[in-house]
Scaffold this active site. Structure first.
Site, PDB file in Angstrom:
ATOM      1  N   CYS A  84      40.662  23.475  58.547  1.00 45.60           N
ATOM      2  CA  CYS A  84      39.901  22.367  57.978  1.00 45.60           C
ATOM      3  C   CYS A  84      39.254  21.492  59.042  1.00 45.60           C
ATOM      4  O   CYS A  84      38.457  20.607  58.716  1.00 45.60           O
ATOM      5  CB  CYS A  84      40.800  21.508  57.104  1.00 45.60           C
ATOM      6  SG  CYS A  84      41.742  22.445  55.897  1.00 45.60           S
ATOM      7  N   HIS A 334      36.017  18.457  49.636  1.00 49.54           N
ATOM      8  CA  HIS A 334      36.510  19.044  50.881  1.00 49.54           C
ATOM      9  C   HIS A 334      36.114  20.510  51.020  1.00 49.54           C
ATOM     10  O   HIS A 334      36.958  21.401  50.928  1.00 49.54           O
ATOM     11  CB  HIS A 334      38.035  18.876  50.935  1.00 49.54           C
ATOM     12  CG  HIS A 334      38.672  19.366  52.186  1.00 49.54           C
ATOM     13  ND1 HIS A 334      38.055  19.338  53.417  1.00 49.54           N
ATOM     14  CD2 HIS A 334      39.904  19.920  52.393  1.00 49.54           C
ATOM     15  CE1 HIS A 334      38.877  19.833  54.327  1.00 49.54           C
ATOM     16  NE2 HIS A 334      40.002  20.196  53.728  1.00 49.54           N
TER      17      HIS A 334
END
Length: 389
Positions: A84, A334
């Site tokens: 991420c 996200h």
């Protein structure tokens, strides 16, 4: 150190777009960033592209030159993968290239497309950011991993789910006016507490959504900006990268994130500032507890003190330290490979006064921070941005 000016930025909408390709989304964000900078593809020296699960979701390797071509350039390009934190690391690499004099104009950012994989497929893909041997094979998913971090934090410092609920409510409220946000809906503390449980003590509203999208920034050297008259009012003045063990079992404490602390200390030292000079921050809140851990790892709060910050109003729009004015990962969304670049873009536009939430930023605000984390913060980047003359 040499500043890396942010000459332009671009972000797609974040949401569920299973029929769009990754190259198409990154082209939208990258070309928008170039247009914002007043530059063209012919001006680009290098491309740094963050992506995590593209080899699974799009069955496509060698993505660097693919997305560069989508931008209309054959400049050297590389894909950067750090879960991420992929585009956070990509931007750090771009900053270093500009500082080293290797490039004058760089497009840096990232993209993720996951909705086409379905919830089970995306969950499986994201789990590859954990330790396969000791965590994934035992059935650990990221909701479960962050639930373990939450329990460890509560055991160490106290607090409860209501404190976390205020984080979710704050970030959803911030996202209401963000046209690019995935979840533009108002929620209450009761909504959070009454939502289905996904991994005790975390519930559905403690987690960010599975999102698709892309974001990019154009970085340029001070000499190039001056020579070409670029309107570069914000620069990255500090950059840091920290790490930690992959498996949670190998950590001394699950209530702290030393990777964030390491990255933050490096970024502050690089920029020549201290944590108390930070005016606004975009931090990695994939789960509500992650915002708390980030604020403490960044040195913006002492350990054990950040949990009640949203509840006390300190990190709200009108608080002393507005956090995640974009809506954060929690509500903005996200798309993992794009998140770090989207945070940089948000801080840049907040400092320039062009963000939908700029009305919450005082005129004397000059220092912003972006924190991007990979996995359970086994990797982390921190970038300091400042208004420059």
């Amino acid at each position: 150190m040499t500043k890396a000016f942010i000459a332009g930025s671009g972000t797609t909408a974040f949401g569920s777009f299973p029929d769009r390709t990754g190259r198409d989304m990154f082209a939208e964000a990258g070309l928008a960033a170039l247009d914002d900078a007043g530059l063209s593809s012919a001006d680009v020296d290098e491309v740094f592209y963050g992506n995590f699960v593209g080899t699974l979701s799009e069955k496509q390797g060698h993505q660097g030159p693919l997305v560069a071509e989508a931008l209309g350039t054959t400049a050297p390009a590389r894909r950067v993968e750090s879960a991420c934190a992929s585009s956070g690391v990509a931007i750090r690499d771009a900053v270093r290239a500009v500082r080293a004099g290797d490039a004058d104009v760089v497009v840096a950012g990232g993209m993720e497309r996951m909705s086409n994989m379905g919830t089970a497929g995306a969950t499986d893909g994201l789990a590859r950011a954990a330790d396969d041997l000791f965590e994934v094979r035992a059935g650990v998913t990221f909701p479960a991993a962050y639930a373990l971090l939450t329990r460890a934090y509560f055991d160490a410092y106290g607090g409860d789910r209501t404190d976390l609920a205020h984080v979710a409510v704050k970030n959803h409220d911030n996202a209401l006016v963000n046209d690019h946000a995935h979840l533009r809906q108002e929620i209450t503390v009761d909504d959070v507490l009454e939502a289905p449980e996904i991994a005790a003590p975390l519930g559905l509203y403690d987690a960010c959504p599975i999102s698709d999208g892309a974001a990019a920034v154009v970085l340029c050297s001070p000499s190039y900006a001056a020579e070409h008259g670029l309107d570069s009012g914000v620069a990255i003045t500090g950059s840091g990268h920290g790490g930690d063990t992959m498996a949670l079992q190998d950590r001394q404490s699950l209530a702290k994130t030393p990777g964030t602390r390491e990255a933050a200390e490096a970024a502050y030292d690089d920029a020549g500032i201290s944590p108390d000079e930070v005016d606004i921050a975009e931090v990695h809140d994939c789960f509500t507890i992650a915002e708390v851990l980030a604020l403490e790892g960044l040195g913006l709060y002492s350990y054990g003190e950040a949990l009640g910050a949203a509840r006390r109003g300190e990190t709200r729009r009108d608080g002393a330290l507005p956090v995640n004015l974009s809506g954060g990962l929690k509500a903005k969304g996200h798309p993992v490979g794009a998140t770090g670049a989207a945070q940089i873009a948000a801080v840049r536009t907040l400092l320039e006064g062009t963000h939908p939430r700029s009305d919450a930023v005082d005129d004397d605000v000059t220092v912003g921070l972006a924190h991007n984390a990979g996995g359970t913060v086994a990797s982390a980047t921190v970038h300091v941005m400042e208004v420059v003359a």
